[in-house]
Design a protein around this motif. Structure first.
Motif, PDB file in Angstrom:
ATOM      1  N   GLY A 202       0.816  -1.210   0.000  1.00 49.27           N
ATOM      2  CA  GLY A 202       0.000   0.000   0.000  1.00 49.27           C
ATOM      3  C   GLY A 202       0.846   1.255   0.000  1.00 49.27           C
ATOM      4  O   GLY A 202       0.524   2.238  -0.680  1.00 49.27           O
ATOM      5  N   GLY A 205       2.343   1.606  -3.509  1.00 48.88           N
ATOM      6  CA  GLY A 205       1.319   1.995  -4.475  1.00 48.88           C
ATOM      7  C   GLY A 205       0.909   3.446  -4.320  1.00 48.88           C
ATOM      8  O   GLY A 205       0.801   4.190  -5.311  1.00 48.88           O
ATOM      9  N   TRP A 244      -4.456   0.903  -6.122  1.00 49.35           N
ATOM     10  CA  TRP A 244      -4.115   1.048  -4.708  1.00 49.35           C
ATOM     11  C   TRP A 244      -5.364   1.017  -3.837  1.00 49.35           C
ATOM     12  O   TRP A 244      -5.392   0.356  -2.788  1.00 49.35           O
ATOM     13  CB  TRP A 244      -3.355   2.357  -4.507  1.00 49.35           C
ATOM     14  N   GLU A 248      -6.229  -1.528  -0.796  1.00 48.47           N
ATOM     15  CA  GLU A 248      -6.475  -1.045   0.565  1.00 48.47           C
ATOM     16  C   GLU A 248      -7.794  -1.572   1.118  1.00 48.47           C
ATOM     17  O   GLU A 248      -7.927  -1.815   2.330  1.00 48.47           O
ATOM     18  CB  GLU A 248      -6.471   0.490   0.581  1.00 48.47           C
TER      19      GLU A 248
END
Length: 485
Positions: A202, A205, A244, A248
Protein backbone atom coordinates in the motif's frame (compact mmCIF):
# COMPACT_ATOMS: atom_id res chain seq x y z
CA UNK A 1 1.51 14.46 39.29
CA UNK A 2 -0.74 17.38 40.39
CA UNK A 3 -2.80 19.57 38.06
CA UNK A 4 -0.17 22.34 37.80
CA UNK A 5 2.57 19.85 36.92
CA UNK A 6 0.34 18.18 34.32
CA UNK A 7 -0.52 21.57 32.82
CA UNK A 8 3.16 22.57 32.69
CA UNK A 9 4.11 19.28 31.07
CA UNK A 10 1.37 19.54 28.43
CA UNK A 11 2.44 23.13 27.76
CA UNK A 12 5.98 21.93 27.05
CA UNK A 13 4.61 19.23 24.73
CA UNK A 14 2.49 21.73 22.76
CA UNK A 15 5.36 24.23 22.50
CA UNK A 16 7.74 21.49 21.29
CA UNK A 17 5.32 20.19 18.67
CA UNK A 18 4.52 23.71 17.44
CA UNK A 19 8.25 24.43 17.16
CA UNK A 20 8.67 21.19 15.19
CA UNK A 21 5.91 22.24 12.78
CA UNK A 22 7.39 25.71 12.33
CA UNK A 23 10.82 24.17 11.66
CA UNK A 24 9.36 21.81 9.05
CA UNK A 25 7.64 24.75 7.33
CA UNK A 26 10.86 26.77 7.32
CA UNK A 27 12.53 23.84 5.52
CA UNK A 28 9.97 24.20 2.73
CA UNK A 29 10.46 27.97 2.25
CA UNK A 30 14.21 27.86 2.83
CA UNK A 31 15.26 27.99 -0.81
CA UNK A 32 12.66 30.55 -1.97
CA UNK A 33 15.10 33.51 -1.78
CA UNK A 34 17.63 31.46 -3.78
CA UNK A 35 15.40 30.46 -6.70
CA UNK A 36 16.89 32.95 -9.17
CA UNK A 37 20.46 32.15 -8.07
CA UNK A 38 20.22 28.34 -7.89
CA UNK A 39 21.40 27.70 -11.50
CA UNK A 40 24.59 29.70 -10.80
CA UNK A 41 25.12 28.27 -7.33
CA UNK A 42 24.73 24.67 -8.52
CA UNK A 43 26.27 25.10 -12.00
CA UNK A 44 23.19 23.74 -13.75
CA UNK A 45 20.20 24.76 -15.86
CA UNK A 46 17.05 26.44 -14.52
CA UNK A 47 14.96 23.34 -15.25
CA UNK A 48 17.35 21.12 -13.27
CA UNK A 49 17.51 23.64 -10.41
CA UNK A 50 13.70 23.58 -10.18
CA UNK A 51 13.95 20.00 -8.88
CA UNK A 52 15.45 21.40 -5.68
CA UNK A 53 11.95 22.65 -4.86
CA UNK A 54 9.89 19.92 -6.53
CA UNK A 55 11.68 17.00 -4.86
CA UNK A 56 10.73 18.18 -1.36
CA UNK A 57 7.05 18.25 -2.33
CA UNK A 58 7.19 14.78 -3.89
CA UNK A 59 9.07 13.11 -1.03
CA UNK A 60 6.86 14.75 1.60
CA UNK A 61 3.73 13.54 -0.21
CA UNK A 62 5.00 9.96 -0.05
CA UNK A 63 6.36 9.98 3.50
CA UNK A 64 3.67 11.97 5.35
CA UNK A 65 1.03 9.18 5.20
CA UNK A 66 3.70 6.51 5.71
CA UNK A 67 5.14 8.17 8.83
CA UNK A 68 1.61 8.67 10.16
CA UNK A 69 0.84 4.98 9.87
CA UNK A 70 4.20 4.02 11.39
CA UNK A 71 3.39 6.38 14.28
CA UNK A 72 0.21 4.38 14.96
CA UNK A 73 2.15 1.10 14.75
CA UNK A 74 5.45 1.93 16.49
CA UNK A 75 4.65 4.94 18.64
CA UNK A 76 4.38 8.62 17.75
CA UNK A 77 7.35 9.79 19.85
CA UNK A 78 9.63 7.24 18.19
CA UNK A 79 8.54 8.39 14.73
CA UNK A 80 8.91 12.08 15.64
CA UNK A 81 12.53 11.41 16.56
CA UNK A 82 12.96 9.35 13.38
CA UNK A 83 11.59 12.24 11.27
CA UNK A 84 14.12 14.64 12.80
CA UNK A 85 17.05 12.54 11.53
CA UNK A 86 16.55 13.17 7.78
CA UNK A 87 15.89 16.85 8.54
CA UNK A 88 19.33 17.08 10.17
CA UNK A 89 21.16 14.97 7.60
CA UNK A 90 19.42 16.65 4.66
CA UNK A 91 20.31 20.12 5.94
CA UNK A 92 23.98 19.17 6.31
CA UNK A 93 24.06 17.60 2.83
CA UNK A 94 22.57 20.78 1.33
CA UNK A 95 25.02 22.99 3.24
CA UNK A 96 27.96 21.02 1.82
CA UNK A 97 26.58 20.79 -1.74
CA UNK A 98 28.23 22.44 -4.72
CA UNK A 99 26.25 20.71 -7.47
CA UNK A 100 22.63 19.91 -8.19
CA UNK A 101 22.53 16.16 -7.43
CA UNK A 102 23.65 16.39 -3.76
CA UNK A 103 21.33 19.37 -3.27
CA UNK A 104 18.36 17.40 -4.63
CA UNK A 105 19.26 14.47 -2.35
CA UNK A 106 19.47 16.79 0.66
CA UNK A 107 16.17 18.46 -0.15
CA UNK A 108 14.58 15.05 -0.56
CA UNK A 109 15.80 14.06 2.89
CA UNK A 110 14.29 17.26 4.28
CA UNK A 111 10.99 16.25 2.68
CA UNK A 112 11.07 12.98 4.63
CA UNK A 113 10.85 14.98 7.85
CA UNK A 114 7.56 16.66 6.98
CA UNK A 115 5.61 13.89 8.70
CA UNK A 116 6.29 15.64 12.01
CA UNK A 117 3.14 17.76 11.76
CA UNK A 118 0.44 15.03 11.56
CA UNK A 119 2.34 12.94 14.11
CA UNK A 120 2.44 15.87 16.50
CA UNK A 121 -1.27 16.66 16.07
CA UNK A 122 -2.20 13.02 16.66
CA UNK A 123 0.00 12.87 19.78
CA UNK A 124 -1.94 15.76 21.33
CA UNK A 125 -5.01 13.55 21.59
CA UNK A 126 -3.00 11.20 23.83
CA UNK A 127 -1.26 13.65 26.18
CA UNK A 128 -3.12 16.96 26.38
CA UNK A 129 -6.02 17.47 28.84
CA UNK A 130 -9.44 17.63 27.14
CA UNK A 131 -9.99 21.27 28.11
CA UNK A 132 -6.82 22.31 26.27
CA UNK A 133 -7.06 19.97 23.31
CA UNK A 134 -8.81 22.25 20.81
CA UNK A 135 -6.48 25.23 21.30
CA UNK A 136 -3.43 22.94 21.26
CA UNK A 137 -4.53 21.29 18.01
CA UNK A 138 -5.18 24.71 16.48
CA UNK A 139 -1.72 26.04 17.36
CA UNK A 140 0.22 22.97 16.23
CA UNK A 141 -1.83 22.61 13.05
CA UNK A 142 -1.30 26.26 12.12
CA UNK A 143 2.45 26.01 12.80
CA UNK A 144 3.09 25.12 9.15
CA UNK A 145 1.53 28.39 8.07
CA UNK A 146 3.28 30.30 10.84
CA UNK A 147 6.64 28.86 9.81
CA UNK A 148 5.99 29.72 6.17
CA UNK A 149 5.01 33.29 7.03
CA UNK A 150 8.00 33.91 9.29
CA UNK A 151 10.50 31.75 7.44
CA UNK A 152 10.44 33.72 4.20
CA UNK A 153 11.66 37.08 5.59
CA UNK A 154 14.20 35.35 7.83
CA UNK A 155 15.55 33.28 4.93
CA UNK A 156 15.61 36.38 2.72
CA UNK A 157 17.63 38.34 5.26
CA UNK A 158 20.10 35.49 5.78
CA UNK A 159 20.50 34.96 2.03
CA UNK A 160 20.97 38.68 1.38
CA UNK A 161 23.48 39.47 4.12
CA UNK A 162 25.40 36.18 4.55
CA UNK A 163 26.50 33.15 2.52
CA UNK A 164 23.65 30.94 1.25
CA UNK A 165 25.12 27.92 3.05
CA UNK A 166 24.25 29.59 6.37
CA UNK A 167 20.59 28.91 5.57
CA UNK A 168 21.17 25.16 5.66
CA UNK A 169 23.54 25.17 8.62
CA UNK A 170 20.89 27.15 10.47
CA UNK A 171 18.20 24.64 9.50
CA UNK A 172 20.44 21.82 10.75
CA UNK A 173 20.74 23.57 14.12
CA UNK A 174 16.96 24.00 14.29
CA UNK A 175 16.44 20.31 13.48
CA UNK A 176 18.89 19.26 16.20
CA UNK A 177 17.06 21.49 18.68
CA UNK A 178 13.74 19.90 17.69
CA UNK A 179 15.16 16.39 18.16
CA UNK A 180 16.53 17.29 21.61
CA UNK A 181 13.23 18.83 22.73
CA UNK A 182 11.30 15.77 21.52
CA UNK A 183 13.71 13.45 23.33
CA UNK A 184 13.42 15.25 26.66
CA UNK A 185 9.87 16.67 26.68
CA UNK A 186 7.64 14.35 24.67
CA UNK A 187 6.27 11.38 26.66
CA UNK A 188 6.36 7.86 25.25
CA UNK A 189 2.74 6.87 24.63
CA UNK A 190 1.83 3.26 23.74
CA UNK A 191 1.21 2.74 20.03
CA UNK A 192 -2.50 2.77 19.21
CA UNK A 193 -2.25 0.09 16.51
CA UNK A 194 0.46 -2.05 18.09
CA UNK A 195 0.45 -5.60 16.75
CA UNK A 196 -0.87 -4.72 13.32
CA UNK A 197 1.39 -5.08 10.28
CA UNK A 198 2.74 -2.35 8.04
CA UNK A 199 1.17 -2.29 4.58
CA UNK A 200 4.28 -2.14 2.36
CA UNK A 201 2.44 -2.75 -0.95
CA UNK A 202 0.00 0.00 0.00
CA UNK A 203 2.83 2.40 0.79
CA UNK A 204 4.57 1.68 -2.53
CA UNK A 205 1.32 1.99 -4.48
CA UNK A 206 0.31 5.27 -2.84
CA UNK A 207 3.82 6.64 -3.32
CA UNK A 208 3.89 5.76 -7.02
CA UNK A 209 0.43 7.19 -7.61
CA UNK A 210 1.14 10.43 -5.75
CA UNK A 211 4.48 10.96 -7.46
CA UNK A 212 2.83 10.50 -10.86
CA UNK A 213 0.00 12.89 -9.98
CA UNK A 214 2.12 15.59 -8.35
CA UNK A 215 4.77 15.46 -11.06
CA UNK A 216 2.09 16.03 -13.69
CA UNK A 217 0.52 18.88 -11.68
CA UNK A 218 3.76 20.63 -10.70
CA UNK A 219 5.69 20.20 -13.97
CA UNK A 220 2.81 20.26 -16.46
CA UNK A 221 3.31 23.94 -17.27
CA UNK A 222 6.99 23.33 -18.10
CA UNK A 223 6.45 20.14 -20.08
CA UNK A 224 3.18 21.23 -21.70
CA UNK A 225 -0.26 20.19 -20.43
CA UNK A 226 -0.92 18.31 -23.64
CA UNK A 227 2.49 16.62 -23.83
CA UNK A 228 2.80 12.85 -23.84
CA UNK A 229 4.78 12.96 -20.57
CA UNK A 230 2.16 14.99 -18.68
CA UNK A 231 -0.81 13.03 -20.01
CA UNK A 232 1.00 9.75 -19.42
CA UNK A 233 1.67 10.68 -15.79
CA UNK A 234 -1.98 11.66 -15.24
CA UNK A 235 -3.09 8.34 -16.75
CA UNK A 236 -0.57 6.41 -14.65
CA UNK A 237 -1.76 8.21 -11.51
CA UNK A 238 -5.38 7.22 -12.18
CA UNK A 239 -4.55 3.58 -12.87
CA UNK A 240 -2.15 3.22 -9.93
CA UNK A 241 -4.39 4.99 -7.40
CA UNK A 242 -7.45 2.98 -8.44
CA UNK A 243 -5.43 -0.22 -8.03
CA UNK A 244 -4.12 1.05 -4.71
CA UNK A 245 -7.66 1.74 -3.51
CA UNK A 246 -8.78 -1.80 -4.40
CA UNK A 247 -5.80 -3.21 -2.48
CA UNK A 248 -6.47 -1.05 0.56
CA UNK A 249 -10.09 -2.25 0.71
CA UNK A 250 -9.02 -5.89 0.65
CA UNK A 251 -5.95 -5.97 2.89
CA UNK A 252 -6.35 -6.65 6.61
CA UNK A 253 -4.24 -3.76 7.98
CA UNK A 254 -4.32 -1.02 5.31
CA UNK A 255 -1.99 1.96 5.17
CA UNK A 256 -5.08 4.19 4.94
CA UNK A 257 -8.43 2.80 6.07
CA UNK A 258 -10.54 3.90 3.11
CA UNK A 259 -13.75 2.84 4.84
CA UNK A 260 -13.01 5.32 7.62
CA UNK A 261 -11.89 7.92 5.07
CA UNK A 262 -15.20 7.45 3.20
CA UNK A 263 -17.25 8.46 6.23
CA UNK A 264 -19.02 11.69 5.23
CA UNK A 265 -17.49 13.70 8.07
CA UNK A 266 -13.94 12.62 7.18
CA UNK A 267 -14.45 12.67 3.41
CA UNK A 268 -15.92 16.19 3.33
CA UNK A 269 -13.26 17.51 5.72
CA UNK A 270 -10.52 16.16 3.46
CA UNK A 271 -12.25 17.59 0.40
CA UNK A 272 -12.56 20.98 2.11
CA UNK A 273 -8.85 20.72 2.99
CA UNK A 274 -7.95 20.59 -0.71
CA UNK A 275 -9.90 23.78 -1.37
CA UNK A 276 -8.44 25.53 1.68
CA UNK A 277 -4.92 24.57 0.59
CA UNK A 278 -5.59 25.93 -2.90
CA UNK A 279 -7.05 29.18 -1.55
CA UNK A 280 -4.16 29.67 0.86
CA UNK A 281 -1.47 29.13 -1.75
CA UNK A 282 -3.03 31.45 -4.32
CA UNK A 283 -2.33 34.50 -2.16
CA UNK A 284 1.17 33.24 -1.31
CA UNK A 285 1.96 33.22 -5.04
CA UNK A 286 0.31 36.50 -5.98
CA UNK A 287 1.18 38.87 -3.12
CA UNK A 288 5.00 38.47 -3.25
CA UNK A 289 4.99 39.07 -7.00
CA UNK A 290 2.86 42.20 -6.71
CA UNK A 291 5.18 43.51 -4.02
CA UNK A 292 8.32 42.83 -6.10
CA UNK A 293 7.21 43.72 -9.63
CA UNK A 294 8.78 46.97 -10.94
CA UNK A 295 6.83 50.15 -10.29
CA UNK A 296 7.12 50.95 -14.00
CA UNK A 297 4.47 48.31 -14.70
CA UNK A 298 1.88 50.56 -13.03
CA UNK A 299 0.78 47.90 -10.57
CA UNK A 300 4.04 46.49 -9.16
CA UNK A 301 5.37 47.99 -5.93
CA UNK A 302 9.12 47.63 -6.53
CA UNK A 303 10.00 45.97 -3.20
CA UNK A 304 13.07 43.80 -2.64
CA UNK A 305 12.71 40.13 -1.64
CA UNK A 306 13.59 41.03 1.95
CA UNK A 307 11.14 43.93 2.05
CA UNK A 308 8.39 41.79 0.52
CA UNK A 309 8.99 39.14 3.17
CA UNK A 310 8.79 41.75 5.92
CA UNK A 311 5.50 43.11 4.54
CA UNK A 312 4.12 39.56 4.67
CA UNK A 313 5.57 38.63 8.10
CA UNK A 314 2.64 40.13 10.10
CA UNK A 315 0.46 37.47 8.48
CA UNK A 316 2.51 34.72 10.12
CA UNK A 317 2.38 36.52 13.46
CA UNK A 318 -1.38 36.96 13.16
CA UNK A 319 -1.78 33.26 12.49
CA UNK A 320 0.09 32.58 15.74
CA UNK A 321 -2.28 34.90 17.60
CA UNK A 322 -5.48 33.65 15.99
CA UNK A 323 -4.83 29.91 16.33
CA UNK A 324 -5.46 29.66 20.11
CA UNK A 325 -8.54 31.87 19.67
CA UNK A 326 -9.71 29.41 17.03
CA UNK A 327 -9.35 26.65 19.61
CA UNK A 328 -11.62 28.55 22.00
CA UNK A 329 -14.12 29.06 19.19
CA UNK A 330 -14.03 25.32 18.50
CA UNK A 331 -14.73 24.59 22.17
CA UNK A 332 -17.67 27.00 22.11
CA UNK A 333 -19.23 26.27 18.72
CA UNK A 334 -17.55 23.14 17.35
CA UNK A 335 -14.81 22.59 14.74
CA UNK A 336 -17.25 22.74 11.81
CA UNK A 337 -18.25 26.29 12.72
CA UNK A 338 -14.58 27.27 13.09
CA UNK A 339 -13.71 25.78 9.69
CA UNK A 340 -16.56 27.59 7.94
CA UNK A 341 -15.61 30.85 9.68
CA UNK A 342 -11.97 30.48 8.70
CA UNK A 343 -12.69 29.80 5.04
CA UNK A 344 -15.08 32.76 4.87
CA UNK A 345 -12.38 34.99 6.40
CA UNK A 346 -9.98 33.80 3.67
CA UNK A 347 -12.60 34.70 1.06
CA UNK A 348 -13.02 38.13 2.68
CA UNK A 349 -9.27 38.65 2.42
CA UNK A 350 -9.43 38.02 -1.31
CA UNK A 351 -12.31 40.45 -1.59
CA UNK A 352 -10.17 43.10 0.10
CA UNK A 353 -7.24 42.31 -2.17
CA UNK A 354 -9.08 43.44 -5.28
CA UNK A 355 -9.43 46.91 -3.76
CA UNK A 356 -6.10 47.12 -1.89
CA UNK A 357 -3.60 45.51 -4.27
CA UNK A 358 -2.18 48.92 -5.22
CA UNK A 359 -0.22 49.51 -1.99
CA UNK A 360 2.16 47.60 0.26
CA UNK A 361 0.10 48.53 3.31
CA UNK A 362 -3.02 47.21 1.60
CA UNK A 363 -1.34 43.91 0.71
CA UNK A 364 -0.09 43.57 4.27
CA UNK A 365 -3.68 43.94 5.49
CA UNK A 366 -4.80 41.35 2.96
CA UNK A 367 -2.11 38.95 4.19
CA UNK A 368 -3.17 39.50 7.79
CA UNK A 369 -6.83 38.74 6.99
CA UNK A 370 -6.16 35.66 4.85
CA UNK A 371 -3.62 34.32 7.36
CA UNK A 372 -6.17 34.74 10.14
CA UNK A 373 -8.60 32.64 8.14
CA UNK A 374 -5.96 30.00 7.48
CA UNK A 375 -5.18 29.87 11.21
CA UNK A 376 -8.84 29.21 12.01
CA UNK A 377 -9.36 26.68 9.23
CA UNK A 378 -6.12 24.74 9.72
CA UNK A 379 -6.81 24.38 13.42
CA UNK A 380 -10.33 23.07 12.86
CA UNK A 381 -9.59 20.38 10.28
CA UNK A 382 -7.58 18.02 12.54
CA UNK A 383 -10.23 18.40 15.25
CA UNK A 384 -12.88 17.29 12.77
CA UNK A 385 -10.75 14.35 11.66
CA UNK A 386 -9.89 13.17 15.18
CA UNK A 387 -13.49 13.38 16.32
CA UNK A 388 -14.37 10.90 13.57
CA UNK A 389 -11.68 8.18 13.63
CA UNK A 390 -10.62 5.52 16.16
CA UNK A 391 -7.66 6.21 18.43
CA UNK A 392 -5.66 3.57 16.53
CA UNK A 393 -5.87 5.65 13.32
CA UNK A 394 -5.27 9.22 14.53
CA UNK A 395 -1.77 9.63 13.11
CA UNK A 396 -2.50 8.01 9.74
CA UNK A 397 -5.79 9.93 9.39
CA UNK A 398 -4.03 13.21 10.14
CA UNK A 399 -1.26 12.27 7.74
CA UNK A 400 -3.84 11.76 5.00
CA UNK A 401 -5.47 15.11 5.83
CA UNK A 402 -2.08 16.84 5.66
CA UNK A 403 -1.59 15.18 2.28
CA UNK A 404 -4.91 16.64 1.09
CA UNK A 405 -3.77 20.12 2.13
CA UNK A 406 -0.53 19.62 0.21
CA UNK A 407 -2.45 18.42 -2.82
CA UNK A 408 -4.47 21.63 -2.61
CA UNK A 409 -1.34 23.79 -2.56
CA UNK A 410 0.03 21.89 -5.56
CA UNK A 411 -3.18 22.37 -7.52
CA UNK A 412 -3.29 26.03 -6.49
CA UNK A 413 0.27 26.54 -7.64
CA UNK A 414 -0.46 24.94 -11.02
CA UNK A 415 -3.71 26.83 -11.64
CA UNK A 416 -2.38 30.24 -10.63
CA UNK A 417 0.81 29.56 -12.57
CA UNK A 418 -1.21 28.90 -15.75
CA UNK A 419 -3.33 32.04 -15.26
CA UNK A 420 -0.31 34.29 -14.74
CA UNK A 421 1.56 32.68 -17.64
CA UNK A 422 -1.36 33.17 -20.05
CA UNK A 423 -2.41 36.69 -19.04
CA UNK A 424 0.71 38.76 -19.71
CA UNK A 425 1.86 42.20 -20.83
CA UNK A 426 5.09 43.27 -22.52
CA UNK A 427 7.14 46.28 -21.44
CA UNK A 428 10.67 47.26 -22.42
CA UNK A 429 11.21 43.92 -24.13
CA UNK A 430 10.22 41.95 -21.00
CA UNK A 431 7.04 39.95 -20.53
CA UNK A 432 5.22 40.20 -17.19
CA UNK A 433 2.05 38.76 -15.73
CA UNK A 434 -0.56 41.46 -16.32
CA UNK A 435 -2.64 43.33 -13.76
CA UNK A 436 -5.73 41.53 -15.09
CA UNK A 437 -3.87 38.25 -14.61
CA UNK A 438 -3.26 39.04 -10.94
CA UNK A 439 -6.86 40.14 -10.46
CA UNK A 440 -8.10 36.93 -12.06
CA UNK A 441 -5.81 34.87 -9.81
CA UNK A 442 -7.15 36.67 -6.74
CA UNK A 443 -10.74 36.11 -7.85
CA UNK A 444 -9.99 32.41 -8.33
CA UNK A 445 -8.58 32.25 -4.80
CA UNK A 446 -11.71 33.89 -3.40
CA UNK A 447 -14.01 31.64 -5.42
CA UNK A 448 -12.18 28.50 -4.29
CA UNK A 449 -12.46 29.68 -0.67
CA UNK A 450 -16.23 30.14 -1.04
CA UNK A 451 -16.53 26.63 -2.51
CA UNK A 452 -14.56 25.35 0.47
CA UNK A 453 -17.06 27.04 2.79
CA UNK A 454 -19.96 25.35 0.99
CA UNK A 455 -18.28 21.94 1.35
CA UNK A 456 -17.53 22.61 5.03
CA UNK A 457 -21.17 23.54 5.62
CA UNK A 458 -22.18 20.07 4.36
CA UNK A 459 -20.02 18.24 6.97
CA UNK A 460 -22.42 16.26 9.19
CA UNK A 461 -22.41 16.40 12.98
CA UNK A 462 -20.32 13.72 14.72
CA UNK A 463 -22.22 10.60 15.63
CA UNK A 464 -21.28 7.85 18.08
CA UNK A 465 -23.15 4.57 17.88
CA UNK A 466 -23.50 2.92 21.28
CA UNK A 467 -22.07 -0.58 21.40
CA UNK A 468 -20.40 -0.33 18.01
CA UNK A 469 -16.96 -0.96 19.45
CA UNK A 470 -15.67 2.15 17.71
CA UNK A 471 -13.67 4.31 20.11
CA UNK A 472 -14.52 7.47 18.17
CA UNK A 473 -15.48 10.31 20.51
CA UNK A 474 -16.59 13.88 19.90
CA UNK A 475 -13.69 16.33 20.12
CA UNK A 476 -15.63 19.15 21.74
CA UNK A 477 -18.41 19.80 24.22
CA UNK A 478 -20.54 21.29 21.47
CA UNK A 479 -20.22 18.12 19.42
CA UNK A 480 -21.15 16.06 22.47
CA UNK A 481 -24.21 18.25 22.93
CA UNK A 482 -25.09 17.67 19.30
CA UNK A 483 -24.87 13.91 19.79
CA UNK A 484 -27.09 14.03 22.87
CA UNK A 485 -29.58 16.17 21.00
Amino acid sequence: MDASQASSRSGGVVATLAFAGITAAIMQTLVTPLIAELPQILHTTSSNAAWVITVTLLVAAVFVPVSGRLGDLLGKRRMLIACSVPLIVGSVVCALSSSVIPMIIGRGLQGMGMGMLPLGIALLRDVVPAEKLSSSIALVSASMGIGGGLGLPIASAVAQYTNWRVLFWGSAVLAVAVAALIWFLIPDVPAGAKGQRFDLPGALGLGAGLVSLLLAVSKGADWGWGSATTLGLFAAAVVILVGWGMWELRTRDPLVDLRTTARPRVLLTNLASIFVGTAMYASMLVVPQLLQFPEATGYGLGQSMLAAGLWMAPGGLMMMIVSPLGGKLTDARGPKFTLISGVLVIAAGYGLSLALMGSAWGLMLVTIVTSSGVGLAYGAMPALIMSSVPLSETASANGFNTLMRSLGTSVGSAVIGVVLAQMTTTMGGYTFASEDGFRTALMIGGGVALLGAVIAAAIPAVRVVAGSGDKTVPATESDQAAVKA
